[in-house]
Design a protein around this motif. Structure first.
Motif, short mmCIF file in Angstrom:
data_model
loop_
_atom_site.label_atom_id
_atom_site.label_comp_id
_atom_site.label_asym_id
_atom_site.label_seq_id
_atom_site.Cartn_x
_atom_site.Cartn_y
_atom_site.Cartn_z
N ALA A 18 9.87 -1.93 9.28
CA ALA A 18 8.46 -1.70 8.96
C ALA A 18 7.75 -0.70 9.88
O ALA A 18 6.53 -0.61 9.86
CB ALA A 18 7.68 -3.02 8.92
N ALA A 22 3.85 0.82 9.68
CA ALA A 22 2.94 0.84 10.82
C ALA A 22 2.25 2.19 11.01
O ALA A 22 1.13 2.24 11.47
CB ALA A 22 3.69 0.46 12.10
N LYS B 37 6.58 -14.36 6.68
CA LYS B 37 7.11 -13.70 5.48
C LYS B 37 8.63 -13.82 5.35
O LYS B 37 9.16 -13.90 4.26
CB LYS B 37 6.68 -12.24 5.43
CG LYS B 37 7.39 -11.32 6.41
CD LYS B 37 7.02 -9.86 6.14
CE LYS B 37 7.39 -8.94 7.28
NZ LYS B 37 8.78 -8.95 7.72
N VAL B 158 3.85 -5.06 14.19
CA VAL B 158 3.45 -3.66 14.32
C VAL B 158 2.89 -3.09 13.01
O VAL B 158 1.99 -2.26 13.02
CB VAL B 158 4.64 -2.81 14.86
CG1 VAL B 158 5.79 -2.76 13.88
CG2 VAL B 158 4.21 -1.41 15.24
N GLU B 159 3.39 -3.56 11.87
CA GLU B 159 2.93 -3.00 10.59
C GLU B 159 1.50 -3.45 10.27
O GLU B 159 0.79 -2.75 9.55
CB GLU B 159 3.89 -3.34 9.45
CG GLU B 159 4.13 -4.83 9.21
CD GLU B 159 5.35 -5.36 9.94
OE1 GLU B 159 5.52 -5.04 11.12
OE2 GLU B 159 6.12 -6.12 9.33
N THR B 161 -0.23 -5.28 8.32
CA THR B 161 -0.77 -5.06 6.97
C THR B 161 -1.96 -5.96 6.64
O THR B 161 -2.84 -5.56 5.90
CB THR B 161 0.31 -5.24 5.90
OG1 THR B 161 1.24 -6.20 6.36
CG2 THR B 161 1.04 -3.96 5.62
N ARG B 164 -5.12 -4.59 8.12
CA ARG B 164 -5.47 -3.34 7.45
C ARG B 164 -5.99 -3.59 6.04
O ARG B 164 -6.91 -2.93 5.58
CB ARG B 164 -4.27 -2.39 7.44
CG ARG B 164 -4.00 -1.83 8.84
CD ARG B 164 -2.65 -1.21 8.94
NE ARG B 164 -2.59 0.09 8.32
CZ ARG B 164 -1.46 0.74 8.07
NH1 ARG B 164 -0.31 0.20 8.37
NH2 ARG B 164 -1.49 1.93 7.53
N THR B 171 -3.95 1.31 12.11
CA THR B 171 -2.88 2.29 11.90
C THR B 171 -2.48 2.91 13.24
O THR B 171 -3.33 3.26 14.05
CB THR B 171 -3.36 3.41 10.96
OG1 THR B 171 -3.78 2.80 9.75
CG2 THR B 171 -2.23 4.39 10.65
N ASN B 172 -1.19 3.05 13.44
CA ASN B 172 -0.69 3.64 14.68
C ASN B 172 -0.51 5.14 14.53
O ASN B 172 0.13 5.59 13.59
CB ASN B 172 0.68 3.03 15.03
CG ASN B 172 0.57 1.64 15.58
OD1 ASN B 172 0.27 1.45 16.75
ND2 ASN B 172 0.76 0.65 14.73
#
Lengths: 59, 404
Positions: A18, A22, B37, B158-159, B161, B164, B171-172
């Protein structure tokens, strides 16, 4: 100038980490366990996902 | 499925940040639901699995030998040309942990204290009433569910979601992410089985480093994590960097690769904003990582404790606004964020050092010097630097180059 194109996905290389999700500034990538989907309507073709990918599954 | 329609806290993500949130919230008798998840809490691992002793003490976690598998007594640093500096402490300075097992321990603890946890439950959307986050929609084994929450905790890695989707910009930037790749190798001989080994090289690890984190020994052979983290925007893949470097390590490359891991690490770009009305982001989702070495487990769990304190008070006062919850951001910066911010500056200085200059620096330092420098005692550090500069004037030129 870099070409404007969608990232190309090689599912056989993907580790589903993922990292691409990110760094996607457009929220165009969606990862569900072992399925990565690209929303082509949202994708802005920046290719950030191809740079971050640790294994070259997105290029 | 046996869960309620409404909770005090719904947590998205069952890593160290989410699990610690669940434990601490359950201890305060809050009604907690944690959604993971993946089909198993603790797997897959995206981590080098090192955790410093300071974190065990600070967080009150007992290093059970079932997960704290290898005591670490310091580090050995390798320069690009292979010169090494050994930094060894008298007492263990940390552990390499089996995260699969560690997270199971945390999950069982959370459940025993009254939290509800569900694996294979993916949050697909955030419920909102106007500007207020009021819950999540998730899929468990093909079935869709909606659940209400006073506060949603985004601990989804890290994602990030969930945060967001709720409208928090996490967002990175590519520059602020490291791309990582790692093998758990077995059947190898590590030179220092009770030290972590860090290899610096702009060639094989642009901006980052390669590492060996030993996990143990069986039949006279070692096993442990061998990995690399590199600048996210580097066009070479982390996998290629690690594989090419392994080719230069005759002993290591004989080993078996029993696990393959990949992952990305938010090593900077701390967020000014970590909350919304009814939502708090914790851990990698909130970029809470040490920007120098990329470690995040301890920082995430510490932030979780803080998040629970603020959420409990918000629920008690019935004020779930962003304004109230943002105390978490403020307190976190006071506790940890400001220190990490200063490390971002140091990292930027370090990453500019060329391999050649690195060699000069390493050649003029001893392991003892590094200990003094890393010890953080200003006076000791100043003494070391001054002594070295007098002996080696070239070092002064180099330091000036990077300090400006």
């Amino acid at each position: 100038m870099e070409e404007k194109r969608f990232p190309e996905f090689k599912p056989e290389l993907c580790m589903y980490c993922a990292g691409c999700v990110a760094v996607c500034p457009a929220l165009a990538l969606n990862l569900n366990e072992t399925k990565l989907e690209l929303n082509k309507e949202k994708c802005i073709k920046c290719l950030a996902c191809t740079k971050i990918c640790p294994v070259g599954a997105l290029r | 499925m046996d869960f309620e329609k409404e909770y005090d806290i719904v947590i998205a993500g069952g890593g160290p940040a989410g699990l610690r949130t669940a434990i601490k919230a359950a201890e305060k008798k809050l009604k907690v639901l944690l959604l993971e998840k993946d089909q198993e809490i603790g797997s897959p691992v995206r981590c080098g699995e090192g955790l410093g002793m300071g974190w065990f003490n600070r967080l009150g976690i007992k290093p059970d030998p079932q997960f704290a598998v290898q005591s670490i007594y310091g580090a050995v640093l390798y320069s690009p040309k292979g010169k090494k500096l050994v930094v060894r402490f008298d007492k263990a300075s940390g552990y390499i942990i089996e995260r699969r097992i560690f997270e199971k321990f945390l999950a069982r603890e959370a459940a025993s204290k009254g939290a509800t946890l569900i694996a294979k439950a993916t949050v697909i959307d955030v419920l909102k009433e106007g500007e207020q986050v009021t819950g999540v929609k998730f899929v468990h084994a093909g079935e869709e569910f909606s659940v209400k929450a006073k506060v949603v905790v985004a601990a989804d890695g890290v994602e990030s979601t969930v945060a967001r989707k709720a409208g928090l910009n996490t967002t990175n930037a590519l520059y602020n992410v490291d791309s990582g790749y790692q093998y758990e190798m077995a059947g190898v001989k590590f030179e220092h089985p009770d030290l972590i080994a860090l290899y610096f090289s702009n060639k094989y690890a642009n901006r980052g480093y390669l590492w060996i984190f030993p996990k143990g020994e069986i039949n006279g052979k070692n096993y442990g994590n061998v990995g690399v983290g590199i600048l996210g925007s580097d066009t070479k893949t982390a996998k290629k960097c690690l594989d090419e470097w392994l080719e230069t390590q005759p002993e290591l490359k004989k080993g078996s690769k029993i696990i393959v891991n990949a992952g990305c690490i938010p090593v900077g770009g701390l967020l000014d904003k970590m909350t919304l009305n009814g939502l708090i982001a914790v851990g990698d989702a909130a970029h809470q990582v040490n920007p120098i070495h990329g470690g995040g487990m301890g920082i995430a769990m510490e932030a979780a404790d803080l998040a629970v304190e603020v959420i409990a008070e918000a629920i008690e006062k019935n004020d779930l606004s962003d304004e109230f919850l943002s105390q978490y951001t403020k307190k976190w910066f006071e506790l940890r964020g400001n220190k990490l911010q200063s490390l971002v500056k140091k990292r930027k200085m370090l990453e500019a050092i060329s391999d050649e200059d690195f060699e000069t620096i390493v050649n003029s330092l001893s392991g003892e010097d590094v200990l003094k420098l890393a010890g953080g005692d200003m006076l000791e550090s100043a003494k070391v630097v001054t002594k070295k500069l007098m002996k080696n004037p070239k070092l002064a030129t180099i330091l000036l180059k990077y300090l400006k």
